[in-house]
Design a protein around this motif. Structure first.
Motif, short mmCIF file in Angstrom:
data_model
loop_
_atom_site.label_atom_id
_atom_site.label_comp_id
_atom_site.label_asym_id
_atom_site.label_seq_id
_atom_site.Cartn_x
_atom_site.Cartn_y
_atom_site.Cartn_z
N LYS B 2 -27.12 -25.50 -94.03
CA LYS B 2 -28.03 -26.15 -93.12
C LYS B 2 -29.32 -25.34 -93.06
O LYS B 2 -29.29 -24.12 -92.86
CB LYS B 2 -27.38 -26.22 -91.74
CG LYS B 2 -28.08 -27.18 -90.81
CD LYS B 2 -27.18 -27.49 -89.61
CE LYS B 2 -28.00 -27.63 -88.35
NZ LYS B 2 -28.21 -26.42 -87.61
N ALA B 3 -30.42 -26.04 -93.26
CA ALA B 3 -31.71 -25.34 -93.20
C ALA B 3 -31.99 -24.90 -91.77
O ALA B 3 -31.70 -25.63 -90.83
CB ALA B 3 -32.81 -26.28 -93.68
N THR B 4 -32.54 -23.73 -91.62
CA THR B 4 -32.76 -23.24 -90.27
C THR B 4 -33.84 -22.17 -90.25
O THR B 4 -34.19 -21.61 -91.27
CB THR B 4 -31.43 -22.71 -89.68
OG1 THR B 4 -31.67 -22.26 -88.35
CG2 THR B 4 -30.90 -21.54 -90.48
N VAL B 5 -34.34 -21.91 -89.06
CA VAL B 5 -35.27 -20.81 -88.85
C VAL B 5 -34.56 -19.79 -87.99
O VAL B 5 -33.99 -20.17 -86.96
CB VAL B 5 -36.56 -21.30 -88.15
CG1 VAL B 5 -37.49 -20.14 -87.87
CG2 VAL B 5 -37.27 -22.33 -89.02
N PHE B 6 -34.59 -18.56 -88.40
CA PHE B 6 -33.71 -17.59 -87.76
C PHE B 6 -34.37 -16.22 -87.74
O PHE B 6 -35.04 -15.83 -88.70
CB PHE B 6 -32.41 -17.53 -88.59
CG PHE B 6 -31.36 -16.67 -87.98
CD1 PHE B 6 -30.64 -17.10 -86.86
CD2 PHE B 6 -31.06 -15.42 -88.53
CE1 PHE B 6 -29.66 -16.29 -86.31
CE2 PHE B 6 -30.09 -14.62 -87.97
CZ PHE B 6 -29.38 -15.06 -86.86
N GLY B 369 -46.34 -26.97 -91.34
CA GLY B 369 -45.89 -27.58 -92.59
C GLY B 369 -44.92 -26.66 -93.34
O GLY B 369 -43.92 -27.10 -93.90
N ILE B 370 -45.23 -25.37 -93.30
CA ILE B 370 -44.36 -24.38 -93.96
C ILE B 370 -43.00 -24.34 -93.28
O ILE B 370 -41.94 -24.31 -93.93
CB ILE B 370 -45.03 -22.99 -93.92
CG1 ILE B 370 -46.26 -22.98 -94.85
CG2 ILE B 370 -44.04 -21.89 -94.30
CD1 ILE B 370 -47.14 -21.77 -94.67
N ILE B 371 -43.02 -24.38 -91.95
CA ILE B 371 -41.77 -24.34 -91.20
C ILE B 371 -40.96 -25.61 -91.48
O ILE B 371 -39.74 -25.56 -91.71
CB ILE B 371 -42.04 -24.17 -89.68
CG1 ILE B 371 -42.80 -22.86 -89.43
CG2 ILE B 371 -40.73 -24.19 -88.89
CD1 ILE B 371 -43.46 -22.76 -88.06
N ALA B 372 -41.66 -26.74 -91.50
CA ALA B 372 -40.98 -28.01 -91.77
C ALA B 372 -40.34 -27.99 -93.16
O ALA B 372 -39.23 -28.50 -93.36
CB ALA B 372 -41.96 -29.17 -91.64
N ARG B 373 -41.04 -27.37 -94.10
CA ARG B 373 -40.49 -27.28 -95.46
C ARG B 373 -39.20 -26.46 -95.45
O ARG B 373 -38.21 -26.83 -96.07
CB ARG B 373 -41.51 -26.69 -96.41
CG ARG B 373 -41.02 -26.64 -97.83
CD ARG B 373 -42.15 -26.41 -98.83
NE ARG B 373 -43.06 -27.54 -98.89
CZ ARG B 373 -44.39 -27.43 -98.91
NH1 ARG B 373 -44.95 -26.23 -98.88
NH2 ARG B 373 -45.14 -28.50 -98.98
N ALA B 374 -39.23 -25.35 -94.69
CA ALA B 374 -38.03 -24.52 -94.62
C ALA B 374 -36.87 -25.28 -93.98
O ALA B 374 -35.71 -25.00 -94.25
CB ALA B 374 -38.33 -23.25 -93.82
N LEU B 375 -37.20 -26.21 -93.11
CA LEU B 375 -36.15 -27.00 -92.46
C LEU B 375 -35.63 -28.11 -93.37
O LEU B 375 -34.73 -28.85 -93.00
CB LEU B 375 -36.70 -27.63 -91.17
CG LEU B 375 -37.03 -26.64 -90.05
CD1 LEU B 375 -37.74 -27.35 -88.91
CD2 LEU B 375 -35.76 -25.97 -89.54
N GLY B 376 -36.27 -28.22 -94.53
CA GLY B 376 -35.82 -29.20 -95.50
C GLY B 376 -36.28 -30.62 -95.23
O GLY B 376 -35.74 -31.57 -95.78
N VAL B 377 -37.27 -30.77 -94.37
CA VAL B 377 -37.73 -32.13 -94.06
C VAL B 377 -39.04 -32.48 -94.77
O VAL B 377 -39.60 -33.53 -94.53
CB VAL B 377 -37.89 -32.34 -92.54
CG1 VAL B 377 -36.55 -32.25 -91.85
CG2 VAL B 377 -38.88 -31.33 -91.94
N ARG B 378 -39.53 -31.59 -95.61
CA ARG B 378 -40.78 -31.88 -96.31
C ARG B 378 -40.64 -31.59 -97.78
O ARG B 378 -40.07 -30.57 -98.14
CB ARG B 378 -41.88 -30.95 -95.77
CG ARG B 378 -42.99 -31.69 -95.10
CD ARG B 378 -44.12 -30.74 -94.77
NE ARG B 378 -45.20 -30.84 -95.73
CZ ARG B 378 -45.96 -29.80 -96.09
NH1 ARG B 378 -45.73 -28.59 -95.62
NH2 ARG B 378 -46.95 -29.97 -96.94
#
Ligand code: FAD
Lengths: 338, 378
Positions: B2-6, B369-378
């Protein structure tokens, strides 16, 4: 807006737009009678209602006109007229003394004024300064005062004014007239101006977002930027609406306009921050330069939202009104307006 | 997965507290003796080369640089403690900021032995100041589109093009420019290189750009055939994109991304009319952002490149800086840049300098946008 009002708006805009950085603006708008729209004709004004007064002040703010129009048209002239004192030609300003800032003492048939008023807008440029103190209204010849230079963030003059035993004849002093206080009038005038400056920031942003290209397309094509523009447009429309309704309430002698002015003011001060922030975000680095025109709008937004009470101060006023009148917020919101 | 920010919690070593005490003592003495006037946004808006040299003398610049290059050979976490104290005090650190934060690590990582010997001692003493030339009039967020071009010539390169927003170029001894040395390729990231252009140079014209408050830190830096000898190429030709983006985690996660208005918060808290609930809420946010920044600093010091976490620090940190301004506005004090009252002046500085914080170093929209990419939604 009907066609007469459109015409007025276009006329005012054309004049203000044409005078950027050029002297002579005051003389021209005074000649056309615009500076005293909203002031009764029998008191030497141009007549006209609050809608027209809003249109003119908003247009001046939109064009960042460097003249004391709000101070003359919205503060000094109406107060002088209401007090039965003459309304002289030329730029005017007005200030209300806080406790102990000035002392007005009777002296024979006349009066003597002493003290210092901080940050009076355009004081040095005004012919006369209207001073409200101790239940009286004084019309003071500005050439009898001394000034210490200050400016707001936008560079508009906000000098401290000192009255050193300034003698006033009986004809220069009157009882403070009934009706809206100077502070309420001033808070409203700055609210109208905020709406004008915010509209300028929005227009710049719309134009720039269509012109500036990154990643091969105009930045207006990016959803983030579209959302900002939409948010700004909504805020600007609300600011404008609030200013108009509050101005009508203030002009209506049958109404207590404090709720309307406070509500419009709180909303506009908060929105001013949002609009300035988003306008700068859309403009990127170029908007943070001295050369770019955006600065003229945003510096005014940041200055005007603080003058005569920002959203924090007026929220407190509004909050206290609800408890003082032992009315719940809903009753204040639904009180009839004209 | 699961993509996440941590964020992995990190701590500053306990021995750094001695160092913190030393820095505080120095700052108190300097401020008391008129060595500096605290300002808002001091890492961009407060340039004072004399103050920078004082820090150099104490070993507080180039802290992680090895001794053989004139550095203090201390750790990145010790540097963290020093800079957070300087920033929170509003000390004028802008003159050396880019050299110390970015150029020293870049030289250590990509520089030749000769480049390290030539520049690092000056960076560590505060005598060599740097600027960075990334942005161009038509290339802001879309950095890969830069058009400033270097063409081969005998013994080196000729650089032509225009950089803009080059903070401090007018006082800098060199600018590190990102230039095109070859075709962009399909990824658009090929063919870029970094070059050190020492200043002044006959082929470089530096034109001042005043900011909206009238201050001068920006410049337009025009290269009209500036000669860059081969040995002033930084790193590898064609590897500029990787090198520049490799600096970003350093650039985006540091305490300067949430401390630009810390001075205002401190002045606000000292006022009688401060609302303790509001101060408490801001302090809580600051505490948390600082923990995030420390977490990234620890990861960086262990060799990781936590780009997404760094983007989060900058996005949320810069927005926190604005919450401080709004809290300070509740006092009703009218901002005045010329006021002799520190709170009134610092409030004004904070207001007019606020727009830059969510633009420089990558706009917040690009960061999200970078964060969204890390979340796998971009
Ligand atoms: C105080 C300050 C100091 C600086 N110092 C330096 C320096 O020393 N050296 C240097 O090289 N540069 C420097 N810069 C420049 C900085 O890097 C740029 O401002 C930044 O990269 C943004 O570029 P721009 O200003 O051209 O805005 P643009 O890229 O034109 O962006 C305008 C707006 O469009 C939005 N936007 C653009 N693309 C997208 C997208 N794909 N999706 C959503 N939104 C988008 C942006 O987020 C922004 O809101 C500095 C800037 C500031 C404000």
């Amino acid at each position: 807006m009907n066609s007469d009002l459109h015409l007025l708006e276009n006329t005012a805009s054309d004049i203000f737009a044409g005078y950027r950085d050029r002297p002579g603006l005051w003389e021209e708008i005074e000649d056309t009678g615009l500076t005293l729209v909203g002031v009764p004709e029998k008191a030497g004004g141009s007549g006209g209602d609050s809608t027209e007064a809003v249109i003119i002040l908003r247009a001046a703010a939109y064009h960042c006109a460097e003249i004391p129009l709000a101070e003359t048209q919205w503060l000094a002239a109406p107060l002088l007229a209401a007090a039965g004192l003459p309304v002289p030609a030329g730029p005017l300003t007005a200030a209300e003394a806080a406790h102990d800032e000035v002392r007005l003492t009777a002296d024979g048939d006349g009066w003597v004024l002493d003290g210092t008023l901080p940050q009076v807008p355009w004081a040095r440029q005004a012919g006369r300064i209207v001073v409200v103190t101790d239940g009286r209204l004084c019309s003071v010849d500005a050439s009898h005062c001394t000034f210490e230079t200050h400016h707001n963030l936008a560079g508009e003059p906000r000098d401290d004014v000192t009255f050193d035993s300034v003698y006033l004849t009986a004809a220069d002093v009157a009882a403070l007239p009934e009706g809206p206080s100077l502070r309420l009038r001033a808070a409203l005038a700055r609210t109208v101006q905020l709406a004008g400056a915010a509209r300028r920031a929005l227009d710049h942003s719309l134009r720039y977002a269509g012109e500036r290209r990154q990643f091969g397309r105009p930045i207006a094509a990016f959803q983030a930027v579209q959302q900002y523009l939409a948010e700004m447009a909504g805020e600007v429309a609300l600011m404008d609406l609030g200013a108009q309704v509050a101005a009508a309430a203030l002009a209506d002698p049958r109404q207590d306009s404090e709720v309307a002015v406070a509500a419009a003011r709180v909303n506009a001060c908060r929105a001013a921050g949002v609009v300035a922030e988003l306008a700068h975000q859309i403009h990127g680095a170029i908007g943070t330069t001295h050369e770019h025109d955006l600065r003229r709008a945003t510096l005014r937004l940041w200055s005007w939202r603080e003058e005569y009470g920002n959203e924090h101060a007026w929220s407190t006023v509004l909050g206290r009104l609800t408890s003082a009148a032992s009315e719940d917020p809903w009753h204040l919101v639904t009180a009839p307006t004209t | 997965m699961k993509a996440t920010v941590f964020f992995e919690p990190g701590t500053l070593p306990p021995e750094t507290e001695r160092l913190r005490a030393e820095v505080r003592e120095f700052l108190a003495a300097e401020e008391a003796s008129g060595g500096f006037t605290p300002v808002a946004d001091s890492w961009v808006s407060g340039a004072d080369p004399v103050f920078s040299r004082k820090l150099g003398e104490r070993g507080w610049l180039g802290m992680a640089v090895p001794r053989k290059y004139g550095g203090a050979e201390r750790t990145a976490l010790e540097r963290f403690v020093v800079i957070e104290e300087l920033l929170a005090a509003g000390a004028p650190v802008a003159a050396h900021w880019i050299a110390d934060r970015q150029i020293a690590p870049a030289l250590l990582q990509h520089g030749t032995e000769a480049q390290k010997e030539r520049f690092l001692p000056g960076i560590a003493s505060g005598r060599t100041l740097f600027s960075i030339g990334l942005s161009e009039p038509d290339s802001g967020s879309d950095l890969a589109s830069v058009r400033t071009k270097a063409t081969r010539t005998e013994g080196g390169w000729l650089v032509e093009g225009t950089k803009i927003w080059t903070t401090g170029a007018h006082i800098a001894d060199a600018v590190v420019a990102l230039v095109r040395t070859g075709p962009a390729g399909e990824s658009r990231h090929e063919g870029l290189s970094q070059m050190i252009v020492t200043l002044p140079d006959d082929g470089v014209e530096i034109r001042p750009i005043r900011s909206l408050d009238g201050a001068h830190h920006f410049n337009e830096t025009v290269f009209t055939g500036a000669f860059v000898p081969e040995d002033m190429v930084l790193g590898t030709i064609g590897n500029g994109w990787q090198q520049v983006t490799g600096e970003l985690a350093y650039e985006r996660s540091g305490p300067e991304r949430f401390l630009s208005t810390a001075l205002l918060l401190r002045l606000l808290a000292a006022r009688d009319d401060a609302d303790s609930r509001v101060i408490g809420a801001l302090t809580a946010r600051l505490w948390t952002l600082r923990q995030a920044s420390i977490a990234v600093a620890v990861q960086l010091s262990e060799g990781a490149a936590p780009d997404t976490a760094a983007a989060v620090v900058k996005d949320l940190g810069t927005r926190f800086e604005r919450e401080v301004i709004d809290a300070a506005r509740a006092t009703g004090v009218r901002p005045d840049l010329a006021s002799i009252d520190p709170f009134t002046r610092v409030l004004a500085e904070s207001v007019v300098r606020a727009p830059g914080s969510t633009l420089r170093g990558g706009t917040n929209e690009i960061l999200r946008g970078i964060i969204a990419r890390a979340l796998g939604v971009r």
